[in-house]
Design an enzyme around this catalytic site. Structure first.
Site, mmCIF file in Angstrom:
data_model
loop_
_atom_site.group_PDB
_atom_site.id
_atom_site.type_symbol
_atom_site.label_atom_id
_atom_site.label_comp_id
_atom_site.label_asym_id
_atom_site.label_seq_id
_atom_site.Cartn_x
_atom_site.Cartn_y
_atom_site.Cartn_z
ATOM 1 N N CYS A 3 0.841 -1.191 0.000
ATOM 2 C CA CYS A 3 0.000 0.000 0.000
ATOM 3 C C CYS A 3 0.884 1.252 0.000
ATOM 4 C CB CYS A 3 -0.911 -0.004 1.221
ATOM 5 S SG CYS A 3 -2.148 -1.313 1.204
ATOM 6 N N CYS A 58 2.136 -8.265 6.726
ATOM 7 C CA CYS A 58 0.815 -7.650 6.877
ATOM 8 C C CYS A 58 -0.116 -8.474 7.758
ATOM 9 C CB CYS A 58 0.177 -7.443 5.505
ATOM 10 S SG CYS A 58 -0.235 -8.979 4.636
#
Length: 269
Positions: free
Chosen positions: A220, A246
């Site tokens: 991201c 993540c």
């Protein structure tokens, strides 16, 4: 193949509530395919349905084209799960569409966060700045957990050289994110960066546009930074935080803060 152990075709019983696979079966698969070419191994697993219903989990990141090309060469209809977190670089979304078209992938599934959870827990969209684990949980871990329930195994693009936490990564392992005993398959576990670069050239695969700008690992946009020469390829992910994954591949602690911003929060940007 160097090992003569045989592995029967896996028959998945949808009524059985026990684990789909066990640690011993993962070990057996690693032995079975020891020394086998990656494409041959992957082709056997997919064509003979040795792991039941399988989906590829792809970020369409810096090195994703290699795994996606291998899969498309075997079965372009294989489901490919992409987590659209709402925080991706525009270049990543464009690259995704380019690869899907060029490789003829017909099984793309775009997963998105639950709208109500986003509103309740990250209405400002700033959770990444003070609680990156919680942000990943809402935008990645939970959407994938819902989608993966339909599958018996997942294929990832992880490589052992990417970081210290991935060193020694096996080709087959048990997914420990829940109690269902799904199989996790890492076809590129023992590939080097040179192997990947050579594959890109040999098959004329397009590069992610951000690689040339200094992003060897791309997630991201708020949590991805450029990496200096010689640094760990994943050192630009969550820079400044004690965080390397993540939560999709390494289960973390669920966030308990249901609010939006913490008391007295003052973002510095």
């Amino acid at each position: 193949m160097a090992d003569t152990v045989t592995m029967p075709k896996r028959q998945i019983d949808r009524i059985d509530t026990g684990p789909r696979f066990t640690e011993s079966e993962a070990v057996q698969l690693n032995r079975l395919f020891r020394g086998t070419d990656t494409a041959e191994m992957l082709g056997t697993v997919l064509r003979e349905r040795m792991a039941g219903d399988i989906a590829v989990v792809s970020s369409f990141g810096a090195e994703s084209a290699v795994l996606l090309h291998l899969v498309a060469s075997i079965d372009p209809s294989t489901p490919v799960l992409f987590l659209d977190t709402g925080k991706h670089f525009p270049e990543t979304l464009a690259y995704r569409d380019t690869l899907v078209a060029q490789l003829g992938l017909t099984g793309l599934e775009v997963l998105t966060p639950d709208a109500e959870k986003l509103k309740a827990r990250d209405e400002s969209g700033l959770r990444w700045s003070y609680d990156p684990d919680g942000c990943c949980e809402i935008r990645k871990v939970e959407p994938l957990a819902r989608a993966i329930e339909r599958f018996d195994a997942s294929i990832t693009g992880r490589k052992g050289f990417q970081s210290a936490t991935r060193a020694g990564l096996p080709r087959f392992e048990i997914d420990t994110s829940d109690a269902y005993g799904r199989l996790k398959i890492n076809p590129l576990a023992d590939w080097s960066s040179d192997d990947l670069a050579a594959y890109f050239v040999r098959h004329d695969l397009p590069a992610h546009p951000l690689v040339a700008e200094g992003y060897p690992s791309i997630g991201c946009s708020p949590c991805t930074h450029k990496v200096a020469a010689g640094e760990d390829p994943r050192s630009g992910r969550w820079k400044g935080w004690d965080k390397t994954e993540c939560g999709i591949h390494v289960p973390g602690e669920p966030s308990t803060d249901e609010g939006d911003l913490p008391p007295g929060y003052d973002p510095v940007f």
